[in-house]
Design a protein around this motif. Structure first.
Motif, PDB file in Angstrom:
ATOM      1  N   TYR A  60       0.825  -1.203   0.000  1.00 31.56           N
ATOM      2  CA  TYR A  60       0.000   0.000   0.000  1.00 31.56           C
ATOM      3  C   TYR A  60       0.861   1.256   0.000  1.00 31.56           C
ATOM      4  CZ  TYR A  60      -4.162   2.730   1.180  1.00 31.56           C
ATOM      5  OH  TYR A  60      -5.196   3.611   1.162  1.00 31.56           O
ATOM      6  N   PHE A  61       1.844   1.283   0.882  1.00 32.64           N
ATOM      7  CA  PHE A  61       2.666   2.482   1.020  1.00 32.64           C
ATOM      8  C   PHE A  61       3.834   2.509   0.043  1.00 32.64           C
ATOM      9  CE2 PHE A  61       0.759   2.325   5.298  1.00 32.64           C
ATOM     10  CZ  PHE A  61       0.265   3.606   5.354  1.00 32.64           C
ATOM     11  N   ARG A  62       4.401   1.354  -0.264  1.00 28.12           N
ATOM     12  CA  ARG A  62       5.688   1.321  -0.951  1.00 28.12           C
ATOM     13  C   ARG A  62       5.556   1.359  -2.467  1.00 28.12           C
ATOM     14  NH1 ARG A  62       9.581  -2.883  -2.541  1.00 28.12           N
ATOM     15  NH2 ARG A  62      11.695  -2.164  -2.082  1.00 28.12           N
ATOM     16  N   ASN A  63       4.642   0.585  -3.016  1.00 26.53           N
ATOM     17  CA  ASN A  63       4.601   0.397  -4.459  1.00 26.53           C
ATOM     18  C   ASN A  63       3.620   1.306  -5.180  1.00 26.53           C
ATOM     19  OD1 ASN A  63       6.443  -1.567  -4.051  1.00 26.53           O
ATOM     20  ND2 ASN A  63       5.099  -3.300  -4.464  1.00 26.53           N
ATOM     21  N   PHE A  64       2.645   1.828  -4.468  1.00 28.11           N
ATOM     22  CA  PHE A  64       1.603   2.591  -5.133  1.00 28.11           C
ATOM     23  C   PHE A  64       1.396   3.927  -4.418  1.00 28.11           C
ATOM     24  CE2 PHE A  64       0.612  -1.952  -5.572  1.00 28.11           C
ATOM     25  CZ  PHE A  64       0.710  -2.068  -6.945  1.00 28.11           C
ATOM     26  N   PRO A  65       2.268   4.901  -4.687  1.00 25.71           N
ATOM     27  CA  PRO A  65       2.177   6.161  -3.940  1.00 25.71           C
ATOM     28  C   PRO A  65       0.837   6.844  -4.089  1.00 25.71           C
ATOM     29  CG  PRO A  65       3.642   6.375  -5.836  1.00 25.71           C
ATOM     30  CD  PRO A  65       3.376   4.912  -5.660  1.00 25.71           C
ATOM     31  N   SER A  66       0.195   6.710  -5.256  1.00 22.66           N
ATOM     32  CA  SER A  66      -1.091   7.378  -5.437  1.00 22.66           C
ATOM     33  C   SER A  66      -2.171   6.781  -4.553  1.00 22.66           C
ATOM     34  CB  SER A  66      -1.526   7.311  -6.905  1.00 22.66           C
ATOM     35  OG  SER A  66      -1.631   5.969  -7.331  1.00 22.66           O
ATOM     36  N   TRP A  67      -1.954   5.577  -4.030  1.00 25.02           N
ATOM     37  CA  TRP A  67      -2.957   4.953  -3.164  1.00 25.02           C
ATOM     38  C   TRP A  67      -3.060   5.647  -1.823  1.00 25.02           C
ATOM     39  CZ3 TRP A  67      -2.997  -1.117  -3.586  1.00 25.02           C
ATOM     40  CH2 TRP A  67      -3.278  -1.471  -4.904  1.00 25.02           C
ATOM     41  N   HIS A  68      -1.999   6.283  -1.360  1.00 26.14           N
ATOM     42  CA  HIS A  68      -2.098   6.993  -0.098  1.00 26.14           C
ATOM     43  C   HIS A  68      -1.981   8.499  -0.301  1.00 26.14           C
ATOM     44  CE1 HIS A  68       2.372   7.440   0.407  1.00 26.14           C
ATOM     45  NE2 HIS A  68       2.367   6.340  -0.288  1.00 26.14           N
ATOM     46  N   MET A  69      -2.115   8.957  -1.570  1.00 27.08           N
ATOM     47  CA  MET A  69      -2.301  10.382  -1.828  1.00 27.08           C
ATOM     48  C   MET A  69      -3.711  10.740  -1.356  1.00 27.08           C
ATOM     49  SD  MET A  69      -2.293  12.342  -5.496  1.00 27.08           S
ATOM     50  CE  MET A  69      -0.630  11.819  -5.888  1.00 27.08           C
ATOM     51  N   MET A  70      -3.826  11.782  -0.558  1.00 24.53           N
ATOM     52  CA  MET A  70      -5.096  12.075   0.083  1.00 24.53           C
ATOM     53  C   MET A  70      -5.936  13.048  -0.732  1.00 24.53           C
ATOM     54  SD  MET A  70      -5.114  10.144   2.623  1.00 24.53           S
ATOM     55  CE  MET A  70      -6.673  10.754   3.232  1.00 24.53           C
ATOM     56  N   PRO A  71      -7.048  12.612  -1.325  1.00 26.14           N
ATOM     57  CA  PRO A  71      -7.959  13.558  -1.967  1.00 26.14           C
ATOM     58  C   PRO A  71      -8.446  14.587  -0.952  1.00 26.14           C
ATOM     59  CG  PRO A  71      -8.509  11.295  -2.557  1.00 26.14           C
ATOM     60  CD  PRO A  71      -7.499  11.216  -1.447  1.00 26.14           C
ATOM     61  N   MET A  72      -8.876  15.730  -1.434  1.00 29.45           N
ATOM     62  CA  MET A  72      -9.078  16.875  -0.562  1.00 29.45           C
ATOM     63  C   MET A  72     -10.460  16.943   0.080  1.00 29.45           C
ATOM     64  SD  MET A  72      -6.073  17.931  -0.833  1.00 29.45           S
ATOM     65  CE  MET A  72      -6.240  19.330   0.244  1.00 29.45           C
ATOM     66  N   TRP A  73     -11.361  16.028  -0.241  1.00 29.58           N
ATOM     67  CA  TRP A  73     -12.730  16.123   0.247  1.00 29.58           C
ATOM     68  C   TRP A  73     -12.797  16.275   1.769  1.00 29.58           C
ATOM     69  CZ3 TRP A  73     -16.142  16.842  -3.514  1.00 29.58           C
ATOM     70  CH2 TRP A  73     -15.845  16.349  -4.792  1.00 29.58           C
ATOM     71  N   VAL A  74     -12.024  15.481   2.504  1.00 30.73           N
ATOM     72  CA  VAL A  74     -12.065  15.523   3.963  1.00 30.73           C
ATOM     73  C   VAL A  74     -10.896  16.311   4.542  1.00 30.73           C
ATOM     74  CG1 VAL A  74     -11.947  14.144   6.069  1.00 30.73           C
ATOM     75  CG2 VAL A  74     -13.393  13.408   4.177  1.00 30.73           C
ATOM     76  N   ILE A  75      -9.654  15.999   4.092  1.00 32.39           N
ATOM     77  CA  ILE A  75      -8.512  16.676   4.719  1.00 32.39           C
ATOM     78  C   ILE A  75      -8.472  18.160   4.375  1.00 32.39           C
ATOM     79  CG2 ILE A  75      -7.152  14.567   4.761  1.00 32.39           C
ATOM     80  CD1 ILE A  75      -5.323  15.919   2.627  1.00 32.39           C
ATOM     81  N   GLY A  76      -9.201  18.568   3.341  1.00 33.24           N
ATOM     82  CA  GLY A  76      -9.268  19.985   3.003  1.00 33.24           C
ATOM     83  C   GLY A  76      -9.829  20.835   4.122  1.00 33.24           C
ATOM     84  N   MET A  77     -10.512  20.205   5.079  1.00 35.63           N
ATOM     85  CA  MET A  77     -11.073  20.949   6.201  1.00 35.63           C
ATOM     86  C   MET A  77     -10.000  21.509   7.132  1.00 35.63           C
ATOM     87  SD  MET A  77     -14.458  18.781   7.249  1.00 35.63           S
ATOM     88  CE  MET A  77     -15.033  17.554   6.079  1.00 35.63           C
TER      89      MET A  77
END
Length: 298
Positions: A60-77
């Motif tokens: 999850y963390f090592r091979n697919f960086p986009s998998w833990h890229m955080m979309p802004m819907w929630v963290i944008g708060m």
């Protein structure tokens, strides 16, 4: 003794998370949840991520960086600049990444990309190079983000180390949620302040005072005590627990999911074959077992 503690903690976790709607969540037997929490773990319980036992976290963390890229819907708060509200008002097909400005030190600090690259947050960092992974725009640029989660990355890169499946913080959050439904707002504020004040934010109180306006909701108002509780639980338990989907399980019970998100997982296909049943499809706007427009208006 450990097995008994794990059984109680899992019981608390499952009893709360089986709820698929806010009404279901309120109707949970919260006294039983609290009793199980009190009889449960007193230290985080983790698997050893050596890829002989479980490879999920490493991949999850090592091979697919986009998998833990955080979309802004929630963290944008976390953002205080107004960029989040502008992003939400932009048609989904046109949404682009933006830099957040926030006093929450779990996120990178500064007003520009350059400043935030040099001032990594305690939990999140600004991605660059291969880790930016802004790919496949046909799938939606709304999912692109400057922010990746850094927690447990070192363990994942080494394919070793402990990644909790049950955490004490999650158990304390269940107790705090039970307190909220019982109108014991002082206990909720205590839970919130245990971590909020460690990350650059001012404490709250039973009235939900929010000096820093984190989280700042989509409508531009400052989150109340309930929203601050959810903010702390989300950030402190992210990527932990079964399937790494605590946000989804909480989100359906709190009514926070995006419209059309499935509210339950399908039955495993081998079991469907044994029962001679046809395939199931959940989610989709207006679909079977699908979330309505959620708390935040999307």
């Amino acid at each position: 003794t450990t097995l008994a503690q794990l059984a109680h903690s899992w019981s608390a976790q499952f009893r709360a998370n089986v709820a698929r709607t806010p009404a279901d969540r309120r109707d949970v037997d919260w006294a039983a949840v609290v009793a199980d929490v009190e009889a449960g773990i007193d230290a985080d319980w983790a698997f050893v991520n050596n890829c002989y036992t479980f490879c999920d976290a490493g991949l999850y963390f090592r091979n697919f960086p986009s998998w833990h890229m955080m979309p802004m819907w929630v963290i944008g708060m976390a953002d205080q600049s107004g960029a989040y509200q502008t992003w939400l008002a932009t048609p989904t097909i046109d949404k682009q990444p933006f830099i957040m400005v926030t006093p929450d030190t779990r996120f990178p600090q500064g007003a520009t990309e350059e400043e935030q690259l040099a001032n990594e947050g305690e939990y999140f960092y600004v991605n660059e190079g291969w880790y930016r992974a802004w790919s496949r725009p046909q799938r939606g640029t709304w999912r692109w983000s400057y922010y990746d989660r850094s927690t447990y990355v070192e363990e994942a890169f080494a394919f070793e180390g402990a990644v909790p499946l049950l955490s004490v913080r999650e158990m304390r959050a269940l107790e705090a949620e039970a307190a909220y439904y019982a109108n014991d707002f002082g206990a909720v504020a205590t839970f919130v302040n245990d971590t909020r004040t460690l990350h650059g934010l001012q404490p709250t109180d039973a009235a939900g005072n929010n000096v820093d306006c984190v989280p700042k909701l989509p409508d531009g108002t400052c989150g109340d005590l309930w929203e601050m509780f959810k903010w702390e639980k989300r950030l402190e338990t992210q990527f932990l627990g079964p399937l790494r989907i605590g946000w989804w399980m909480d989100g359906r019970g709190w009514g926070d999911l995006m419209e059309g998100t499935m509210l339950q997982l399908p039955t495993p296909y081998p079991e469907m074959e044994l029962l001679k049943r046809t395939a199931e499809s959940f989610g989709g706007v207006g679909g079977l077992s699908a979330a309505p427009v959620g708390t935040y208006g999307y």
